[in-house]
Design a protein around this motif. Structure first.
Motif, PDB file in Angstrom:
ATOM      1  N   ILE A  37       0.785  -1.094   0.095  1.00 19.56           N
ATOM      2  CA  ILE A  37       0.041   0.111  -0.017  1.00 19.56           C
ATOM      3  C   ILE A  37       0.884   1.267  -0.019  1.00 19.56           C
ATOM      4  CG2 ILE A  37      -1.493   1.351   1.536  1.00 19.56           C
ATOM      5  CD1 ILE A  37      -2.828  -1.428   2.216  1.00 19.56           C
ATOM      6  N   ARG A  38       1.950   1.108   0.739  1.00 20.26           N
ATOM      7  CA  ARG A  38       2.927   2.343   0.807  1.00 20.26           C
ATOM      8  C   ARG A  38       3.466   2.788  -0.296  1.00 20.26           C
ATOM      9  NH1 ARG A  38       6.289   2.317   5.960  1.00 20.26           N
ATOM     10  NH2 ARG A  38       7.038   0.277   4.932  1.00 20.26           N
ATOM     11  N   ALA A  39       3.788   1.534  -1.143  1.00 19.76           N
ATOM     12  CA  ALA A  39       4.528   1.579  -2.588  1.00 19.76           C
ATOM     13  C   ALA A  39       3.661   2.100  -3.642  1.00 19.76           C
ATOM     14  CB  ALA A  39       5.021   0.299  -3.022  1.00 19.76           C
ATOM     15  N   SER A  40       2.121   1.960  -3.216  1.00 20.44           N
ATOM     16  CA  SER A  40       1.259   2.315  -4.291  1.00 20.44           C
ATOM     17  C   SER A  40       0.416   3.675  -4.034  1.00 20.44           C
ATOM     18  CB  SER A  40       0.037   1.366  -4.621  1.00 20.44           C
ATOM     19  OG  SER A  40       0.453  -0.038  -4.824  1.00 20.44           O
ATOM     20  N   ALA A  41       0.580   4.437  -2.774  1.00 18.90           N
ATOM     21  CA  ALA A  41      -0.245   5.277  -2.179  1.00 18.90           C
ATOM     22  C   ALA A  41      -0.066   6.837  -2.848  1.00 18.90           C
ATOM     23  CB  ALA A  41      -0.072   5.566  -0.829  1.00 18.90           C
ATOM     24  N   ASP A  42       1.337   6.840  -3.577  1.00 23.30           N
ATOM     25  CA  ASP A  42       1.472   7.963  -4.245  1.00 23.30           C
ATOM     26  C   ASP A  42       0.691   7.960  -5.759  1.00 23.30           C
ATOM     27  OD1 ASP A  42       2.908   8.791  -2.075  1.00 23.30           O
ATOM     28  OD2 ASP A  42       4.972   8.207  -2.771  1.00 23.30           O
ATOM     29  N   HIS A  43       0.588   6.773  -6.150  1.00 20.80           N
ATOM     30  CA  HIS A  43       0.141   6.640  -7.467  1.00 20.80           C
ATOM     31  C   HIS A  43      -1.464   6.505  -7.737  1.00 20.80           C
ATOM     32  CE1 HIS A  43       4.589   6.898  -8.595  1.00 20.80           C
ATOM     33  NE2 HIS A  43       4.487   5.811  -7.642  1.00 20.80           N
ATOM     34  N   PHE A  44      -2.213   5.884  -6.597  1.00 21.93           N
ATOM     35  CA  PHE A  44      -3.574   5.663  -6.579  1.00 21.93           C
ATOM     36  C   PHE A  44      -4.239   6.335  -5.339  1.00 21.93           C
ATOM     37  CE2 PHE A  44      -1.549   2.176  -8.971  1.00 21.93           C
ATOM     38  CZ  PHE A  44      -2.398   1.898  -9.886  1.00 21.93           C
ATOM     39  N   ALA A  45      -5.454   6.939  -5.621  1.00 16.89           N
ATOM     40  CA  ALA A  45      -6.260   7.615  -4.934  1.00 16.89           C
ATOM     41  C   ALA A  45      -6.853   6.542  -3.520  1.00 16.89           C
ATOM     42  CB  ALA A  45      -7.312   8.335  -5.359  1.00 16.89           C
ATOM     43  N   PRO A  46      -7.440   6.624  -2.609  1.00  8.32           N
ATOM     44  CA  PRO A  46      -7.822   5.760  -1.744  1.00  8.32           C
ATOM     45  C   PRO A  46      -8.829   4.870  -2.290  1.00  8.32           C
ATOM     46  CG  PRO A  46      -7.437   7.828  -0.711  1.00  8.32           C
ATOM     47  CD  PRO A  46      -7.180   8.215  -2.173  1.00  8.32           C
ATOM     48  N   GLY A  47      -9.912   5.485  -2.802  1.00  4.99           N
ATOM     49  CA  GLY A  47     -10.885   4.445  -3.329  1.00  4.99           C
ATOM     50  C   GLY A  47     -10.483   3.958  -4.669  1.00  4.99           C
ATOM     51  N   ALA A  48      -9.513   4.535  -5.501  1.00  4.65           N
ATOM     52  CA  ALA A  48      -9.004   3.697  -6.807  1.00  4.65           C
ATOM     53  C   ALA A  48      -8.152   2.329  -6.322  1.00  4.65           C
ATOM     54  CB  ALA A  48      -8.127   4.682  -7.847  1.00  4.65           C
ATOM     55  N   LEU A  49      -7.311   2.712  -5.395  1.00  4.81           N
ATOM     56  CA  LEU A  49      -6.531   1.700  -4.696  1.00  4.81           C
ATOM     57  C   LEU A  49      -7.572   0.528  -4.171  1.00  4.81           C
ATOM     58  CD1 LEU A  49      -3.753   0.419  -3.968  1.00  4.81           C
ATOM     59  CD2 LEU A  49      -4.090   1.888  -1.872  1.00  4.81           C
ATOM     60  N   ALA A  50      -8.379   0.839  -3.386  1.00  6.51           N
ATOM     61  CA  ALA A  50      -9.593  -0.299  -2.958  1.00  6.51           C
ATOM     62  C   ALA A  50     -10.108  -0.911  -3.946  1.00  6.51           C
ATOM     63  CB  ALA A  50     -10.390   0.349  -2.141  1.00  6.51           C
ATOM     64  N   LEU A  51     -10.530  -0.217  -5.284  1.00  5.14           N
ATOM     65  CA  LEU A  51     -11.383  -0.799  -5.934  1.00  5.14           C
ATOM     66  C   LEU A  51     -10.348  -1.615  -6.977  1.00  5.14           C
ATOM     67  CD1 LEU A  51     -13.839  -1.234  -7.775  1.00  5.14           C
ATOM     68  CD2 LEU A  51     -13.367   0.861  -9.040  1.00  5.14           C
ATOM     69  N   GLY A  52      -9.236  -1.206  -7.323  1.00  5.56           N
ATOM     70  CA  GLY A  52      -8.424  -2.272  -8.046  1.00  5.56           C
ATOM     71  C   GLY A  52      -8.034  -3.379  -7.196  1.00  5.56           C
ATOM     72  N   ARG A  53      -7.746  -3.097  -5.844  1.00  2.00           N
ATOM     73  CA  ARG A  53      -7.464  -4.550  -5.038  1.00  2.00           C
ATOM     74  C   ARG A  53      -8.692  -5.350  -5.078  1.00  2.00           C
ATOM     75  NH1 ARG A  53      -6.026  -3.947   1.257  1.00  2.00           N
ATOM     76  NH2 ARG A  53      -5.871  -6.219   1.866  1.00  2.00           N
ATOM     77  N   LEU A  54      -9.899  -5.021  -5.088  1.00  2.00           N
ATOM     78  CA  LEU A  54     -11.203  -5.632  -4.846  1.00  2.00           C
ATOM     79  C   LEU A  54     -11.411  -6.438  -6.155  1.00  2.00           C
ATOM     80  CD1 LEU A  54     -13.244  -3.432  -2.689  1.00  2.00           C
ATOM     81  CD2 LEU A  54     -12.345  -5.653  -2.067  1.00  2.00           C
ATOM     82  N   LEU A  55     -11.288  -5.610  -7.337  1.00  2.00           N
ATOM     83  CA  LEU A  55     -11.440  -6.307  -8.467  1.00  2.00           C
ATOM     84  C   LEU A  55     -10.468  -7.385  -8.777  1.00  2.00           C
ATOM     85  CD1 LEU A  55     -11.804  -2.972 -11.025  1.00  2.00           C
ATOM     86  CD2 LEU A  55     -13.492  -4.869 -10.440  1.00  2.00           C
ATOM     87  N   THR A  56      -9.180  -7.237  -8.503  1.00  2.01           N
ATOM     88  CA  THR A  56      -8.403  -8.311  -8.819  1.00  2.01           C
ATOM     89  C   THR A  56      -8.451  -9.385  -7.851  1.00  2.01           C
ATOM     90  OG1 THR A  56      -6.373  -6.744  -9.080  1.00  2.01           O
ATOM     91  CG2 THR A  56      -5.648  -8.963  -8.708  1.00  2.01           C
TER      92      THR A  56
END
Length: 308
Positions: A37-56
Motif C-alpha cells: 500500500i505504501r508503494a502504491s499510495a503516491d500513484h492511486f487515490a484511496p478509493g481507486a486503490l481499494a477498487l483495484g485491489r477488490l477487482l483483482t
C-alpha cells in the motif's frame, strides 16, 4: 462436508491447529499489505486503490469458486455476507487508505488496533461468545504493545483530526464486518463467504471506477503490480484463510490474533525496506506477540451440560 459439519468438527481437539495455521497466513499477508500500500499510495487515490485491489481479488476468488464448484451461498448466509462485504471489504479499505494519507503509519496503526477490542466486545454481546478472562488479558497486553509501537513510530507533526476519525471509522467497520461475517459461516463455506463478500465490496466501490482508470493510465508498472499483489494475496488468499480460521474459532480470538500484524510489519519493513526498527519498536512488537499468545491459551474446560 457441509458448513455445519465443519463447524462441529472445529470443536474437536486438534483441529484448532489448522485454524492457527490459517490465521498465521492471514497475519503474514495482511502485514505485507502495508508495504505494498505504501508503494502504491503516491500513484492511486484511496478509493481507486481499494477498487483495484477488490477487482483483482474478485476475479481470483470467482475462478477458485468455479473450480471448486462452490455454488451460491444459501439464503441464511446473505445478510452476513452483504453486511461484511460493504463494511469490511468496502468501507474499511477506502477509509483506511484515506486515513493513512493524513496521519503517520504509527498513529494509524494505534487507532485501527481498537478493532480487535471492538470485535471482542461485539462478539461477546451479539454472538454470545462471552468474555473469557485469558482473551481479555491477552488483548490488554497486545493493545499495550500496539500503543508502544504507535508512539515509537509516530512522527513529530500533529495528526489531522480527519485522519484520526477515518482510522477510527476503519476500526469500527473492520470489527462490525467480522461480527457480521461469523454467522454467515454457519451456513456457507469460507470460500463462498469470502468470494461474495469481496464481490459486494467491489460493487460498493464502483463509483471510484473513473478514478481507477485515470490512475492506471499514469501509474508506473511497479505500482500497478502492487495493486495486483494486494488483490491476489492480502485480499483473495488472506481473507479466505481468515474466514476458514474464523469458522473454527471465536471472533474474539481471531480479532486478538491480528494484534500480531504490527510486529510482522516491523519485520517485513526491516527486511524489504531496510528500515531498522528502534529498541522501543521491537519491544512493542514483542509485547503484541506475547498478548496474542496469552489470548490463544485455553482456559479451564467447562463441564458439559447434563444432556450433552
Amino acid at each position: 462436508m457441509s458448513p455445519s459439519t465443519s463447524s462441529d468438527a472445529s470443536e474437536r481437539p486438534g483441529t484448532d491447529r489448522r485454524a492457527l495455521l490459517a490465521a498465521a497466513v492471514t497475519v503474514l499477508l495482511w502485514a505485507s499489505a502495508f508495504v505494498s500500500i505504501r508503494a502504491s499510495a503516491d500513484h492511486f487515490a484511496p478509493g481507486a486503490l481499494a477498487l483495484g485491489r477488490l477487482l483483482t481479488g474478485s476475479v481470483a476468488l470467482v475462478v477458485l469458486l468455479a473450480v471448486r464448484r462452490g455454488g451460491v451461498p444459501p439464503r441464511q448466509a446473505w445478510p452476513g455476507i452483504l453486511g461484511s462485504g460493504v463494511l469490511w471489504f468496502g468501507v474499511y479499505m477506502v477509509v483506511l487508505n484515506w486515513g493513512e494519507q493524513l496521519v503517520d503509519a504509527g498513529t494509524a496503526a494505534m487507532v485501527v488496533n481498537i478493532g480487535p477490542v471492538l470485535i471482542a466486545l461485539l462478539g461477546g454481546w451479539f454472538l454470545e461468545e462471552g468474555f473469557p478472562p485469558l482473551l481479555l488479558a491477552g488483548m490488554a497486553v497486545s493493545f499495550a504493545g500496539a500503543v508502544i509501537v504507535g508512539f515509537s513510530t509516530a512522527g513529530s507533526g500533529a495528526s489531522p483530526v480527519l485522519g484520526l476519525l477515518l482510522c477510527l471509522l476503519a476500526a469500527v467497520a473492520y470489527a462490525s464486518g467480522v461480527v457480521l461475517q461469523k454467522p454467515a459461516l454457519r451456513y456457507a463455506t469460507p470460500t463462498q463467504v469470502t468470494t461474495y463478500g469481496c464481490l459486494t465490496g467491489t460493487v460498493a466501490c464502483l463509483p471510484f471506477g473513473g478514478q481507477l482508470l485515470s490512475d492506471l493510465a499514469r501509474a508506473p508498472l511497479t505500482a500497478t503490480l502492487n495493486v495486483v499483489y494486494l488483490g491476489l494475496f492480502p485480499t483473495a488468499l488472506a481473507f479466505t484463510t481468515w474466514a476458514y480460521a474464523l469458522s473454527r474459532t471465536t471472533a474474539g480470538k481471531m480479532g486478538a490474533t491480528t494484534y500480531a500484524v504490527p510486529a510482522v510489519v516491523i519485520l517485513i519493513s526491516w527486511l524489504a525496506l531496510d528500515e531498522v526498527p528502534g529498541g522501543l519498536t521491537l519491544l512493542g512488537g514483542a509485547v503484541c506477540l506475547g498478548g496474542v499468545a496469552v489470548s490463544r491459551l485455553r482456559g479451564p474446560l467447562r463441564p458439559a451440560p447434563p444432556d450433552a
